[in-house]
Design an enzyme around this catalytic site. Sequence first.
Site, PDB file in Angstrom:
ATOM      1  N   ARG A 107      46.612  29.062  35.367  1.00  0.00           N
ATOM      2  CA  ARG A 107      46.865  27.676  34.999  1.00  0.00           C
ATOM      3  C   ARG A 107      45.736  26.709  35.307  1.00  0.00           C
ATOM      4  O   ARG A 107      45.674  25.634  34.746  1.00  0.00           O
ATOM      5  CB  ARG A 107      48.141  27.180  35.702  1.00  0.00           C
ATOM      6  CG  ARG A 107      49.393  27.877  35.204  1.00  0.00           C
ATOM      7  CD  ARG A 107      50.618  27.379  35.937  1.00  0.00           C
ATOM      8  NE  ARG A 107      51.828  27.972  35.389  1.00  0.00           N
ATOM      9  CZ  ARG A 107      52.318  29.148  35.746  1.00  0.00           C
ATOM     10  NH1 ARG A 107      51.673  29.851  36.661  1.00  0.00           N
ATOM     11  NH2 ARG A 107      53.423  29.617  35.211  1.00  0.00           N
ATOM     12  N   CYS A 113      62.302  51.412  24.156  1.00  0.00           N
ATOM     13  CA  CYS A 113      62.946  52.230  25.175  1.00  0.00           C
ATOM     14  C   CYS A 113      63.425  53.551  24.573  1.00  0.00           C
ATOM     15  O   CYS A 113      64.098  53.572  23.539  1.00  0.00           O
ATOM     16  CB  CYS A 113      64.126  51.471  25.771  1.00  0.00           C
ATOM     17  SG  CYS A 113      65.019  52.378  27.055  1.00  0.00           S
ATOM     18  N   ASN A 120      45.642  25.342  50.948  1.00  0.00           N
ATOM     19  CA  ASN A 120      45.217  25.418  49.554  1.00  0.00           C
ATOM     20  C   ASN A 120      43.823  24.817  49.426  1.00  0.00           C
ATOM     21  O   ASN A 120      43.470  23.887  50.162  1.00  0.00           O
ATOM     22  CB  ASN A 120      46.204  24.657  48.657  1.00  0.00           C
ATOM     23  CG  ASN A 120      46.046  25.002  47.186  1.00  0.00           C
ATOM     24  OD1 ASN A 120      46.041  26.171  46.810  1.00  0.00           O
ATOM     25  ND2 ASN A 120      45.893  23.992  46.344  1.00  0.00           N
ATOM     26  N   CYS A 178      62.763  48.084  30.252  1.00  0.00           N
ATOM     27  CA  CYS A 178      63.493  47.797  29.024  1.00  0.00           C
ATOM     28  C   CYS A 178      64.291  46.516  29.239  1.00  0.00           C
ATOM     29  O   CYS A 178      64.967  46.358  30.272  1.00  0.00           O
ATOM     30  CB  CYS A 178      64.431  48.948  28.674  1.00  0.00           C
ATOM     31  SG  CYS A 178      65.551  48.579  27.301  1.00  0.00           S
ATOM     32  N   HIS A 215      58.150  35.678  39.815  1.00  0.00           N
ATOM     33  CA  HIS A 215      57.667  35.816  38.445  1.00  0.00           C
ATOM     34  C   HIS A 215      57.486  37.266  38.033  1.00  0.00           C
ATOM     35  O   HIS A 215      56.830  37.554  37.040  1.00  0.00           O
ATOM     36  CB  HIS A 215      56.360  35.029  38.273  1.00  0.00           C
ATOM     37  CG  HIS A 215      56.539  33.553  38.449  1.00  0.00           C
ATOM     38  ND1 HIS A 215      55.489  32.684  38.707  1.00  0.00           N
ATOM     39  CD2 HIS A 215      57.645  32.777  38.420  1.00  0.00           C
ATOM     40  CE1 HIS A 215      55.946  31.447  38.818  1.00  0.00           C
ATOM     41  NE2 HIS A 215      57.255  31.487  38.654  1.00  0.00           N
ATOM     42  N   ILE A 268      41.547  30.750  51.885  1.00  0.00           N
ATOM     43  CA  ILE A 268      42.748  31.300  52.507  1.00  0.00           C
ATOM     44  C   ILE A 268      42.408  32.416  53.485  1.00  0.00           C
ATOM     45  O   ILE A 268      42.887  32.431  54.624  1.00  0.00           O
ATOM     46  CB  ILE A 268      43.718  31.793  51.426  1.00  0.00           C
ATOM     47  CG1 ILE A 268      44.217  30.586  50.622  1.00  0.00           C
ATOM     48  CG2 ILE A 268      44.881  32.555  52.039  1.00  0.00           C
ATOM     49  CD1 ILE A 268      44.843  30.946  49.305  1.00  0.00           C
TER      50      ILE A 268
END
Length: 246
Positions: free
Chosen positions: A32, A150, A216, A125, A117, A234
């Site tokens: 993004r 499938c 961040n 399937c 996500h 990080i």
Amino acid sequence: MNELKRAIAEAHRIVAFTGAGISTESGIPDFRSPGGIWTKMAPIYFDDFISSDEMRREAWRRKFAMDESFAKAMPNKGHMALAKLADEGRISHIITQNIDNLHQDSGVPDDKVIELHGNTTYARCLDCRERYELEPLRAAFEETGEAPLCVSCGGYVKTATISFGQAMPEAEMERAHEATLLCDLFIAIGSSLQVYPAAGFPILAKRNGARLVIINRDPTELDEIADLVINDEIGATLGPVAMLNM
């Protein structure tokens, strides 16, 4: 850094929340951010995947084209630091927006990773939920150019990720909600905290009385409610805090 160490030492139950920023340090491109994948090509929406043979083929073409980046990626200092804290029992769960499996690759048990996500390292399937490994699907796709179906029920096979327009996974959202309510320290790591409903978990933690730490590279919209904000790399931040030797 000392304040972060103190917050971790004083906490009884920590939840880590990770976004793309932790994995870009492993070489996985962001989706993004400016210059990210979605700025170069429009995402394929779930409804289009379902309704169009062409879009299903394109989705799989993109998937296999991007696999080279994912295949080369290894857990970095950030991942390993969180794995160490999880192994020590300090972190109860890692809620992640990432789909790269790097938390599991770093040694965090599956039951401690909540994937909001999904996961791009295998497929399912959409109808019967049968799991498929990717290499046989790749071989068949390269031979026929057709999106996989499938073998059990004939349903559409899709990477086990959540596409734009696809419903969030109810079980994972419920687990993340429960883990957030039980923590006394919530550490948001490498996320812009702009994508909802996932970005609502730091707010929930704060409202429920937990300390909120945000790590961040860039400022986020939730910085003003955080108890501590660290704008830095990080791995360089979490490695020393977890006393990680790498």
